[in-house]
Design a protein around this motif. Sequence first.
Motif, PDB file in Angstrom:
ATOM      1  N   LYS A  48       0.833  -1.208   0.000  1.00 56.07           N
ATOM      2  CA  LYS A  48       0.000   0.000   0.000  1.00 56.07           C
ATOM      3  C   LYS A  48       0.866   1.257   0.000  1.00 56.07           C
ATOM      4  N   LYS A  49       1.967   1.188   0.709  1.00 52.23           N
ATOM      5  CA  LYS A  49       2.889   2.324   0.747  1.00 52.23           C
ATOM      6  C   LYS A  49       3.431   2.625  -0.651  1.00 52.23           C
ATOM      7  N   TYR A  50       3.838   1.577  -1.372  1.00 46.79           N
ATOM      8  CA  TYR A  50       4.357   1.760  -2.724  1.00 46.79           C
ATOM      9  C   TYR A  50       3.269   2.295  -3.663  1.00 46.79           C
ATOM     10  N   LYS A  51       2.053   1.792  -3.475  1.00 42.17           N
ATOM     11  CA  LYS A  51       0.942   2.246  -4.312  1.00 42.17           C
ATOM     12  C   LYS A  51       0.651   3.724  -4.067  1.00 42.17           C
ATOM     13  N   ASN A  52       0.757   4.142  -2.815  1.00 44.86           N
ATOM     14  CA  ASN A  52       0.542   5.562  -2.488  1.00 44.86           C
ATOM     15  C   ASN A  52       1.611   6.439  -3.124  1.00 44.86           C
ATOM     16  N   PHE A  53       2.838   5.934  -3.158  1.00 47.80           N
ATOM     17  CA  PHE A  53       3.909   6.672  -3.838  1.00 47.80           C
ATOM     18  C   PHE A  53       3.538   6.909  -5.297  1.00 47.80           C
ATOM     19  N   LYS A  54       3.110   5.835  -5.937  1.00 47.96           N
ATOM     20  CA  LYS A  54       2.767   5.895  -7.353  1.00 47.96           C
ATOM     21  C   LYS A  54       1.626   6.876  -7.608  1.00 47.96           C
ATOM     22  N   THR A  55       0.579   6.787  -6.761  1.00 48.67           N
ATOM     23  CA  THR A  55      -0.593   7.655  -6.926  1.00 48.67           C
ATOM     24  C   THR A  55      -0.226   9.118  -6.727  1.00 48.67           C
ATOM     25  N   LEU A  56       0.563   9.388  -5.710  1.00 41.43           N
ATOM     26  CA  LEU A  56       0.951  10.768  -5.400  1.00 41.43           C
ATOM     27  C   LEU A  56       1.765  11.388  -6.531  1.00 41.43           C
ATOM     28  N   LEU A  57       2.759  10.658  -6.995  1.00 46.33           N
ATOM     29  CA  LEU A  57       3.624  11.193  -8.048  1.00 46.33           C
ATOM     30  C   LEU A  57       2.870  11.336  -9.370  1.00 46.33           C
ATOM     31  N   LYS A  58       2.026  10.366  -9.653  1.00 47.80           N
ATOM     32  CA  LYS A  58       1.269  10.416 -10.905  1.00 47.80           C
ATOM     33  C   LYS A  58       0.293  11.590 -10.912  1.00 47.80           C
ATOM     34  N   ALA A  59      -0.335  11.830  -9.762  1.00 48.62           N
ATOM     35  CA  ALA A  59      -1.318  12.912  -9.667  1.00 48.62           C
ATOM     36  C   ALA A  59      -0.696  14.272  -9.952  1.00 48.62           C
ATOM     37  N   GLN A  60       0.582  14.427  -9.605  1.00 53.79           N
ATOM     38  CA  GLN A  60       1.242  15.712  -9.804  1.00 53.79           C
ATOM     39  C   GLN A  60       1.540  16.013 -11.272  1.00 53.79           C
ATOM     40  N   THR A  61       1.467  14.992 -12.102  1.00 54.91           N
ATOM     41  CA  THR A  61       1.795  15.182 -13.524  1.00 54.91           C
ATOM     42  C   THR A  61       0.554  15.265 -14.410  1.00 54.91           C
ATOM     43  N   LEU A  62      -0.647  15.198 -13.796  1.00 53.80           N
ATOM     44  CA  LEU A  62      -1.884  15.189 -14.572  1.00 53.80           C
ATOM     45  C   LEU A  62      -2.587  16.541 -14.549  1.00 53.80           C
ATOM     46  N   THR A  63      -3.457  16.716 -15.529  1.00 55.67           N
ATOM     47  CA  THR A  63      -4.306  17.913 -15.545  1.00 55.67           C
ATOM     48  C   THR A  63      -5.436  17.720 -14.537  1.00 55.67           C
ATOM     49  N   LYS A  64      -6.231  18.777 -14.333  1.00 54.36           N
ATOM     50  CA  LYS A  64      -7.322  18.724 -13.367  1.00 54.36           C
ATOM     51  C   LYS A  64      -8.341  17.640 -13.731  1.00 54.36           C
ATOM     52  N   ASN A  65      -8.700  17.565 -15.006  1.00 52.70           N
ATOM     53  CA  ASN A  65      -9.673  16.563 -15.453  1.00 52.70           C
ATOM     54  C   ASN A  65      -9.102  15.142 -15.342  1.00 52.70           C
ATOM     55  N   GLU A  66      -7.820  15.019 -15.644  1.00 53.74           N
ATOM     56  CA  GLU A  66      -7.178  13.703 -15.555  1.00 53.74           C
ATOM     57  C   GLU A  66      -7.105  13.236 -14.099  1.00 53.74           C
ATOM     58  N   ARG A  67      -6.860  14.172 -13.175  1.00 52.70           N
ATOM     59  CA  ARG A  67      -6.825  13.813 -11.748  1.00 52.70           C
ATOM     60  C   ARG A  67      -8.200  13.357 -11.282  1.00 52.70           C
ATOM     61  N   LYS A  68      -9.248  14.000 -11.819  1.00 49.65           N
ATOM     62  CA  LYS A  68     -10.621  13.616 -11.460  1.00 49.65           C
ATOM     63  C   LYS A  68     -10.906  12.184 -11.925  1.00 49.65           C
ATOM     64  N   GLU A  69     -10.460  11.881 -13.136  1.00 50.41           N
ATOM     65  CA  GLU A  69     -10.644  10.535 -13.667  1.00 50.41           C
ATOM     66  C   GLU A  69      -9.840   9.514 -12.849  1.00 50.41           C
ATOM     67  N   LEU A  70      -8.642   9.932 -12.408  1.00 47.62           N
ATOM     68  CA  LEU A  70      -7.790   9.047 -11.611  1.00 47.62           C
ATOM     69  C   LEU A  70      -8.443   8.722 -10.270  1.00 47.62           C
ATOM     70  N   ARG A  71      -9.010   9.748  -9.614  1.00 41.19           N
ATOM     71  CA  ARG A  71      -9.687   9.525  -8.335  1.00 41.19           C
ATOM     72  C   ARG A  71     -10.852   8.553  -8.489  1.00 41.19           C
ATOM     73  N   LYS A  72     -11.601   8.712  -9.589  1.00 41.73           N
ATOM     74  CA  LYS A  72     -12.730   7.825  -9.860  1.00 41.73           C
ATOM     75  C   LYS A  72     -12.253   6.379 -10.059  1.00 41.73           C
ATOM     76  N   LYS A  73     -11.179   6.244 -10.791  1.00 38.16           N
ATOM     77  CA  LYS A  73     -10.622   4.917 -11.055  1.00 38.16           C
ATOM     78  C   LYS A  73     -10.127   4.256  -9.775  1.00 38.16           C
ATOM     79  N   LEU A  74      -9.486   5.061  -8.923  1.00 38.37           N
ATOM     80  CA  LEU A  74      -8.954   4.528  -7.659  1.00 38.37           C
ATOM     81  C   LEU A  74     -10.073   4.075  -6.731  1.00 38.37           C
ATOM     82  N   LYS A  75     -11.177   4.810  -6.718  1.00 39.74           N
ATOM     83  CA  LYS A  75     -12.323   4.426  -5.894  1.00 39.74           C
ATOM     84  C   LYS A  75     -12.889   3.090  -6.337  1.00 39.74           C
ATOM     85  N   GLU A  76     -12.968   2.902  -7.675  1.00 43.41           N
ATOM     86  CA  GLU A  76     -13.490   1.648  -8.208  1.00 43.41           C
ATOM     87  C   GLU A  76     -12.554   0.481  -7.875  1.00 43.41           C
ATOM     88  N   GLU A  77     -11.254   0.734  -7.965  1.00 44.81           N
ATOM     89  CA  GLU A  77     -10.278  -0.307  -7.644  1.00 44.81           C
ATOM     90  C   GLU A  77     -10.332  -0.678  -6.165  1.00 44.81           C
TER      91      GLU A  77
END
Length: 339
Positions: A48-77
């Motif tokens: 989970k720690k490694y997954k949080n690293f990935k999510t945090l770093l990835k979120a910083q490189t996305l646009t606002k709409n892409e981050r919204k889609e990412l949050r939705k995807k993470l909730k489903e997962e």
Amino acid sequence: MNALEHIGIFAAQTFLILFAIIAVILVIAMVAAKAGHKNEIQVELLHKKYKNFKTLLKAQTLTKNERKELRKKLKEEKKSSENKSRDQEKKIFLIDFEGDVKASAVENLREEVTAILTIATPKDEVVVRVESPGGVVHGYGLAASQLLRIREKQIPLTICVDKVAASGGYLMSCTANKILCAPFAIVGSIGVVAQVPNLHRVLKKHDVDFKEYTAGEYKRTVSLLGEITPKGEEKFKEQLEDTHVLFKNFVHKSRPNLNLNEVATGEYWYGEQAIAKGLVDEIRTSDDYLLDLSQQHQIVKVKYEHHESFSDKLTGIIGKAFKKGSLSILEELETRRFL
């Protein structure tokens, strides 16, 4: 008043002050003892720690709409993973062993292994990150025995060496099904050493007699203060050689393909050299290995924490203070053999 009287008065005053300080400390310790101490197993889910690293770093490189889609995807997962039973999945249990000369960490290791064995099965895997330059024979012998408990349960055991696993540290490591080693990590040093300071000639020079009484011809072969005889020295060297033979036999049993005549010389090697000699199985850091495992498996880091009460700490400090003022430390040193 002569000089001896001055010295006597000063010594008496010093003793009274020291006694008063110790008395105060003991009173405080007795009051603090009510708090007791707490021993517990701590668990950290590294996947989970490694997954949080990935999510945090990835979120910083996305646009606002892409981050919204990412949050939705993470909730489903997350929802999907919560509904999925993990009971049948392979689990990775991780232990860190940081060794010193006394192998003090073995007390925690035995608790960690016991905790893991309450739930681990042969489909799981135990990974131990070993860092140790070696130390006392009995301490590292016990550490190796604790790891053998895992093997006896038919649970795969992997040892990772990122910096050093030499002598007693390698004795532990060779119990594994496979040993991973960083390119410049130090392994090997399959040998035994003992150092005995001897003050007999100093005492003799100043006409100081030292007498030691034993029962048993070889109860004391070499001594800190007594004369070292050729017979005693020969026996001591024989005992060292016997310990070395035990060490080599243990390594051979765990890694039968090793050329012991080549590697059991007391020398150490770096990772790239060690793999060529068969001392390790793969050049790889523990970080890389665990990160790969985390893609498919749970990684459960297990750590036993011993929290001393305030009174225990004070008692330890007082005990060490008295010990430093005696010959007990030197007496221990003269009887120890190191892997």
